[in-house]
Design a protein around this motif. Structure first.
Motif, short mmCIF file in Angstrom:
data_model
loop_
_atom_site.label_atom_id
_atom_site.label_comp_id
_atom_site.label_asym_id
_atom_site.label_seq_id
_atom_site.Cartn_x
_atom_site.Cartn_y
_atom_site.Cartn_z
N LEU A 174 37.49 55.50 17.41
CA LEU A 174 37.55 54.94 16.46
C LEU A 174 38.65 54.37 15.98
N PRO A 175 40.03 54.99 15.90
CA PRO A 175 41.44 54.61 15.47
C PRO A 175 41.63 53.15 16.48
N ALA A 176 41.28 53.04 17.77
CA ALA A 176 41.50 52.11 18.24
C ALA A 176 40.57 50.83 18.09
N VAL A 177 39.17 51.26 17.76
CA VAL A 177 38.26 50.28 17.27
C VAL A 177 38.73 49.69 15.86
N LEU A 178 39.29 50.53 15.13
CA LEU A 178 39.80 49.81 13.83
C LEU A 178 41.01 49.08 14.02
N THR A 228 39.89 45.70 15.73
CA THR A 228 39.20 45.01 14.81
C THR A 228 40.10 44.26 13.63
N VAL A 229 40.89 45.15 13.17
CA VAL A 229 41.88 44.46 12.17
C VAL A 229 42.82 43.19 12.63
N VAL A 230 43.10 43.59 13.93
CA VAL A 230 43.92 42.59 14.66
C VAL A 230 43.36 41.05 14.91
N LEU A 269 46.54 53.75 21.63
CA LEU A 269 45.53 54.63 21.09
C LEU A 269 44.37 54.78 22.13
N LEU A 270 43.95 53.63 22.91
CA LEU A 270 42.82 53.90 23.74
C LEU A 270 43.32 54.92 24.85
N CYS A 271 44.41 54.60 25.62
CA CYS A 271 44.92 55.61 26.36
C CYS A 271 45.18 56.89 25.98
#
Length: 375
Positions: free
Chosen positions: A154-158, A161-163, A213-215
């Protein structure tokens, strides 16, 4: 957005800052890739970062030696950088990268780019082509990250998305600014020229942060899986099974399964063959989608069957027993004995396991290769 604010920004300074940002991102991804090559997709992100760094270097050189070939190549490389991101996400989430779609997109982009450079001396077609390409690729990235990354990442998803929301806004403003007058060269102080370097600067930092974040989450999930997964069979281990029982249905059945005379397989054929047998049985049980399977140790497996009457559960255990007996194991015959205990609300794992273990012992005493319920 007030264009006068953007025009106060110095293009050369933005180019220099963007070059520094891409350099830092490339160094960061190089370090991560050199130390965590097991993370899927990281190599494609590294190549994407390299393309971005090369493109920004070419853009920066335009301030000293402007040349159309440098602008052409820089635009191609920056688009290649973004086009590699969906492929990296596909590989990261365990999918095969769609190289055919990637190649088709890049071919179409290359044809339009060549047309805009060779047969049109205006910047507008190149600006529109770049903006539309970035927006399409950004949409693909957002769809992929939400489809495969939510909620585990979720943190990386957000962040991603913001980028892409920010970059969408920049690209829309940039396309709209074409109506207010055209910039003729890259260094003209015009919104059309200021916005891409501003978006590159912000997008690079945030995208690199998103990959980090993904890693990080990938490593955390891998450690969690190692703590709850049996390395030989890929099934849950005792700890993982205990955790799974917390969310198990209120009704069902617990089964203790033991391979018959497994010590003889190790003695006759060696422990390597024994491990292959265990792995094959684990793969078979993992393929039974209606149950929860775990390996408690040695040749003992524990299963949770879904809700059903006693006859249906016993029939299901017979199917499992027959399935194990017919596994292709290079001529080695493997059978299993099973102890089955149905459960209902208020069941306790230790009590239930003891009952299933006694039923298994009864199956062993009765001649093995059978299913027994508690007496």
């Amino acid at each position: 957005m007030d264009a006068s604010i953007l025009l106060n920004l110095d293009i050369f300074t933005l180019m220099f800052m963007a070059l520094g940002g891409y350099s830092l991102g490339f160094i960061t991804l190089s370090i991560i890739w050199s130390t965590h090559r097991e993370i899927p997709g990281l190599g494609l992100w590294w190549w994407s970062s390299l393309c971005a760094l090369a493109a920004q270097s070419l853009f920066f050189l335009q301030a000293f030696a402007p040349h159309m070939a440098g602008i052409w190549l820089a635009n191609l490389l920056i688009t290649l950088c973004i086009a590699l991101m969906p492929l990296a996400l596909q590989r990261f989430f365990g999918e095969s990268p769609n190289w055919r779609t990637f190649a088709l997109f890049m071919l179409i982009y290359l044809l339009f780019l060549c047309w805009s450079v060779l047969f049109n001396d205006h910047m507008a077609p190149r600006v529109l082509l770049a903006c539309l390409s970035y927006m399409v690729l950004g949409a693909v990235v957002v769809v992929l990250i939400w489809r495969h990354g939510y909620p585990a990442y979720l943190p990386a998803v957000l962040v991603f998305t913001v980028v892409n929301i920010l970059l969408y806004g920049f690209n829309l403003v940039r396309m709209g600014s074409l109506l207010s007058g055209e910039a003729r060269v890259l260094m003209d102080k015009h919104v059309v020229n200021v916005l891409p370097f501003l978006s590159m600067l912000m997008g690079n930092y945030l995208s690199t942060f998103g990959v980090l974040l993904l890693c990080t989450q990938y490593r955390a999930l891998a450690l969690r899986r190692q703590a709850s997964q049996d390395p030989l069979t890929g099934l849950l281990n005792r700890h993982g099974f205990m955790e799974r029982c917390v969310t198990a249905p209120k009704q069902g059945a617990l089964v203790v399964l033991d391979l018959d005379d497994f010590k003889q397989i190790n003695d006759r054929h060696g422990h390597e063959v024994g491990d292959r047998v265990l792995a094959a049985v684990g793969a078979y049980l993992a393929g039974q989608g209606d149950l929860v399977a775990s390996r408690f140790g040695g040749e003992e497996f524990v299963l949770l069957l879904p809700e059903g009457d006693a006859l249906a559960q016993q029939t299901r255990c017979e199917q499992i027993r027959q399935g194990i007996a017919t596994l292709p194991l290079d001529g080695i015959q493997v059978t299993a004995s099973l102890g089955l205990v149905p459960y209902a609300r208020g069941w306790h794992l230790d009590t239930l396991f003891g009952q299933a273990d006694r039923a298994l012992y009864q199956a062993k005493r009765s001649g093995k290769n059978r299913v027994c319920l508690p007496a």
